[in-house]
Design a protein around this motif. Structure first.
Motif, mmCIF file in Angstrom:
data_model
loop_
_atom_site.group_PDB
_atom_site.id
_atom_site.type_symbol
_atom_site.label_atom_id
_atom_site.label_comp_id
_atom_site.label_asym_id
_atom_site.label_seq_id
_atom_site.Cartn_x
_atom_site.Cartn_y
_atom_site.Cartn_z
ATOM 1 N N TRP A 1 0.850 -1.196 0.000
ATOM 2 C CA TRP A 1 0.000 0.000 0.000
ATOM 3 C C TRP A 1 0.884 1.244 0.000
ATOM 4 O O TRP A 1 0.644 2.201 -0.741
ATOM 5 N N ILE A 2 1.926 1.241 0.811
ATOM 6 C CA ILE A 2 2.848 2.372 0.921
ATOM 7 C C ILE A 2 3.620 2.559 -0.393
ATOM 8 O O ILE A 2 3.749 3.663 -0.903
ATOM 9 N N GLY B 1 -6.687 6.708 4.340
ATOM 10 C CA GLY B 1 -7.155 5.375 3.970
ATOM 11 C C GLY B 1 -6.259 4.249 4.410
ATOM 12 O O GLY B 1 -6.596 3.082 4.221
ATOM 13 N N PHE B 2 -5.110 4.571 5.007
ATOM 14 C CA PHE B 2 -4.207 3.503 5.451
ATOM 15 C C PHE B 2 -4.881 2.613 6.487
ATOM 16 O O PHE B 2 -4.820 1.388 6.386
ATOM 17 N N ASP B 3 -5.536 3.235 7.475
ATOM 18 C CA ASP B 3 -6.209 2.440 8.508
ATOM 19 C C ASP B 3 -7.293 1.551 7.901
ATOM 20 O O ASP B 3 -7.435 0.386 8.280
ATOM 21 N N THR C 1 -7.399 -2.490 7.993
ATOM 22 C CA THR C 1 -8.565 -3.203 8.515
ATOM 23 C C THR C 1 -9.008 -4.265 7.514
ATOM 24 O O THR C 1 -9.372 -5.381 7.899
ATOM 25 N N ALA C 2 -8.953 -3.942 6.226
ATOM 26 C CA ALA C 2 -9.306 -4.920 5.189
ATOM 27 C C ALA C 2 -8.327 -6.088 5.186
ATOM 28 O O ALA C 2 -8.729 -7.244 5.008
ATOM 29 N N VAL C 3 -7.032 -5.795 5.408
ATOM 30 C CA VAL C 3 -6.032 -6.860 5.489
ATOM 31 C C VAL C 3 -6.324 -7.758 6.688
ATOM 32 O O VAL C 3 -6.286 -8.989 6.589
ATOM 33 N N GLU C 4 -6.646 -7.145 7.821
ATOM 34 C CA GLU C 4 -6.980 -7.928 9.012
ATOM 35 C C GLU C 4 -8.173 -8.837 8.744
ATOM 36 O O GLU C 4 -8.172 -10.014 9.125
#
Length: 148
Positions: A29-30, A107-109, A113-116
């Motif tokens: 993502w980064i 949108g990082f958080d 959350t989607a990865v989790e």
């Protein structure tokens, strides 16, 4: 009989595997935004702590003031942060994420959350609750990680 390649891994090895998957997704993502890990952590910190001083950033990132200065110069060149002097104290500079910097890390958080959710997908809610209870028990007496 299990071979070494198929033998179940130890609990800590399995946790490292989960953290690795989470970290790889975060790094992707980064990277899609043209940032290094250090740059993204700094931008997120500045969005959450506008007007921080370089010493605060160095403490948060566990790095030297010289490294922070170089990091901020790179972010400034891209128009992602700006340093402002304090009225009446020209020696003290506060650092702020610009609107472009804030937008870049927005949108990082949500992404994490989607990865989790993807990582925990095989578990039903009761299993997730049990996992959280067990992890809370394990971490109860561990030192808290530094905020980033």
């Amino acid at each position: 009989m299990d071979t070494p390649e198929t033998a179940p891994a130890g609990s800590l090895e399995l946790m490292r595997w989960i953290v690795w998957a989470q970290r790889k997704n975060g790094e992707n993502w980064i990277r899609e935004r043209g940032l290094s890990h250090e740059q993204s952590v700094t931008l997120v910190y500045l969005v959450q702590n506008p007007g921080a001083i370089q010493r605060d950033i160095a403490r948060m990132s566990r790095t030297s003031a010289a490294s922070v200065s170089s990091l901020l110069q790179g972010l400034e060149r891209r128009g992602l942060v700006e340093r402002r002097t304090e009225p009446g104290n020209e020696r003290s500079k506060r650092v702020y994420a610009t609107p472009a910097g804030s937008e870049l890390v927005a949108g990082f958080d949500t992404a994490m959350t989607a990865v989790e959710e993807t990582i925990l997908a095989p578990l039903d809610q009761a299993e997730r609750d049990t996992l959280r209870t067990l992890l809370s028990k394990i971490t109860a007496d561990l030192p808290q990680p530094a905020q980033s």
